[in-house]
Design a protein around this motif. Structure first.
Motif, PDB file in Angstrom:
ATOM      1  N   GLY A  18       0.884  -1.391   0.125  1.00 10.98           N
ATOM      2  CA  GLY A  18       0.122  -0.063   0.060  1.00 10.98           C
ATOM      3  C   GLY A  18       0.725   1.350   0.044  1.00 10.98           C
ATOM      4  O   GLY A  18       0.399   2.286   0.448  1.00 10.98           O
ATOM      5  N   MET A  21      -0.016   3.855  -2.546  1.00 14.94           N
ATOM      6  CA  MET A  21      -1.539   4.077  -2.283  1.00 14.94           C
ATOM      7  C   MET A  21      -1.772   4.842  -0.903  1.00 14.94           C
ATOM      8  O   MET A  21      -2.873   5.227  -0.783  1.00 14.94           O
ATOM      9  N   ALA A  23      -1.543   3.609   1.970  1.00  9.67           N
ATOM     10  CA  ALA A  23      -2.414   2.789   2.884  1.00  9.67           C
ATOM     11  C   ALA A  23      -2.086   1.859   3.849  1.00  9.67           C
ATOM     12  O   ALA A  23      -0.872   1.340   3.467  1.00  9.67           O
ATOM     13  N   LYS A  27      -3.005  -3.048  -1.407  1.00  7.75           N
ATOM     14  CA  LYS A  27      -4.125  -2.147  -2.318  1.00  7.75           C
ATOM     15  C   LYS A  27      -5.052  -3.321  -2.608  1.00  7.75           C
ATOM     16  O   LYS A  27      -6.308  -2.789  -2.882  1.00  7.75           O
ATOM     17  N   GLN A  28      -4.586  -4.522  -2.748  1.00  5.33           N
ATOM     18  CA  GLN A  28      -5.659  -5.660  -3.279  1.00  5.33           C
ATOM     19  C   GLN A  28      -6.786  -6.045  -2.228  1.00  5.33           C
ATOM     20  O   GLN A  28      -7.806  -6.113  -2.495  1.00  5.33           O
ATOM     21  N   LEU A  30      -7.799  -3.174  -0.271  1.00  9.51           N
ATOM     22  CA  LEU A  30      -8.711  -2.007  -0.086  1.00  9.51           C
ATOM     23  C   LEU A  30     -10.118  -2.252  -0.696  1.00  9.51           C
ATOM     24  O   LEU A  30     -10.214  -2.874  -1.438  1.00  9.51           O
ATOM     25  N   VAL A 113      -5.219  -6.060  -8.926  1.00  9.71           N
ATOM     26  CA  VAL A 113      -5.775  -4.676  -8.718  1.00  9.71           C
ATOM     27  C   VAL A 113      -5.926  -4.000  -9.966  1.00  9.71           C
ATOM     28  O   VAL A 113      -6.097  -2.784 -10.103  1.00  9.71           O
ATOM     29  N   THR A 214      -3.168   2.222  -8.367  1.00 10.98           N
ATOM     30  CA  THR A 214      -1.899   2.121  -7.794  1.00 10.98           C
ATOM     31  C   THR A 214      -1.925   3.380  -6.745  1.00 10.98           C
ATOM     32  O   THR A 214      -1.185   3.349  -5.716  1.00 10.98           O
ATOM     33  N   THR A 215      -2.654   4.483  -6.943  1.00  8.00           N
ATOM     34  CA  THR A 215      -2.390   5.634  -5.968  1.00  8.00           C
ATOM     35  C   THR A 215      -3.878   6.221  -5.834  1.00  8.00           C
ATOM     36  O   THR A 215      -4.770   5.668  -6.151  1.00  8.00           O
ATOM     37  N   LEU A 219      -8.423   5.250  -6.603  1.00 12.37           N
ATOM     38  CA  LEU A 219      -9.772   4.564  -5.988  1.00 12.37           C
ATOM     39  C   LEU A 219     -10.978   5.647  -6.169  1.00 12.37           C
ATOM     40  O   LEU A 219     -11.968   5.018  -6.252  1.00 12.37           O
TER      41      LEU A 219
END
Length: 236
Positions: A18, A21, A23, A27-28, A30, A113, A214-215, A219
């Motif tokens: 993340g 991202m 995060a 990220k997968q 989220l 993703v 990716t960022t 999202l």
């Protein structure tokens, strides 16, 4: 059209972190529209071909978290989870090992993703690979590009370039042989592995909706895509 005699497979590589991202979780995992990104991706493949064997490649440290998410979101899509390696090359190789009992067919390698693949794109990719051995999804560049060297830059003809996406589809025996090569720093994706093995890469027209999350901005776009899809009336 894809021959009914050629079985279809998918290896979904979900080894990202993340960091870009910004995060706290990979990220997968989220949530978009209340569900994990990886679940959206799995669902697209399953909807395209419910009988298709699906292999999900995850870092060993994230497998338990994914299993928890599957329970929380009542994921009933059949899939096999395998442990990834220290690089994408090794992760795909581990995914291929999960299909070792299979003799032939067409296998797609896809980023976990990229949850906005559709049936039109998948049909084109699998069919082309069935006929020609390879099919790599790509799109034309929208913006001007410049080549930078040292402290100077020069305009480049963007029509000579493509942005590569996934899925990247291959005949299963070809991809196996290509991944029997030693790993190289020149391998940037599956196409580069197969190309180094000496096989021509066929390009298939991709989609600008087939974004890789990716960022944080991605999202926002993903939520907008899902909202748009939910508002389109389904046809019988």
């Amino acid at each position: 059209m894809l021959s009914p005699d050629l079985k279809k497979y998918a290896i979904i590589v979900a080894g990202g972190s993340g960091s870009r991202m910004q995060a706290a979780r990979p990220k997968q995992f989220l949530l978009i529209a209340g569900e994990p990104v990886l679940l959206h991706t799995l669902r697209r493949f399953h909807a395209f071909s419910p009988e298709m064997p699906l292999v999900v490649v995850l870092p060993e440290t994230e497998i338990a978290a994914w299993q928890d998410l599957c329970r929380q979101h009542q994921c009933t899509i059949p899939h096999r989870v395998v442990t990834g390696g220290s690089s994408r090359f090794q992760s795909v190789k581990n995914g291929l090992a999960a299909l070792e009992a299979e003799e032939d067919g067409v296998v797609a390698v896809h980023d976990g993703v990229r949850p906005f693949i559709d049936n039109v794109l998948l049909t084109a990719a699998y069919s082309t690979a069935a006929q020609r051995g390879t099919a790599v999804v790509a799109v034309s560049l929208k913006e001007s590009i410049r080549r930078v060297r040292g402290g100077s830059s020069k305009a480049v003809d963007r029509s000579a370039y493509r942005l590569v996406q996934t899925p990247q589809c291959f005949r299963l025996p070809l991809l196996r042989r290509a991944y029997a090569q030693p790993e190289s720093s020149l391998f940037t994706d599956d196409a580069s592995v197969v190309e180094r093995f000496g096989h021509k890469i066929e390009l298939v027209e991709g989609s600008y909706r087939n974004i890789k999350l990716t960022t944080p901005e991605d999202l926002v776009l993903a939520e907008a895509f899902l909202l748009q899809e939910s508002s389109v009336p389904k046809t019988s």
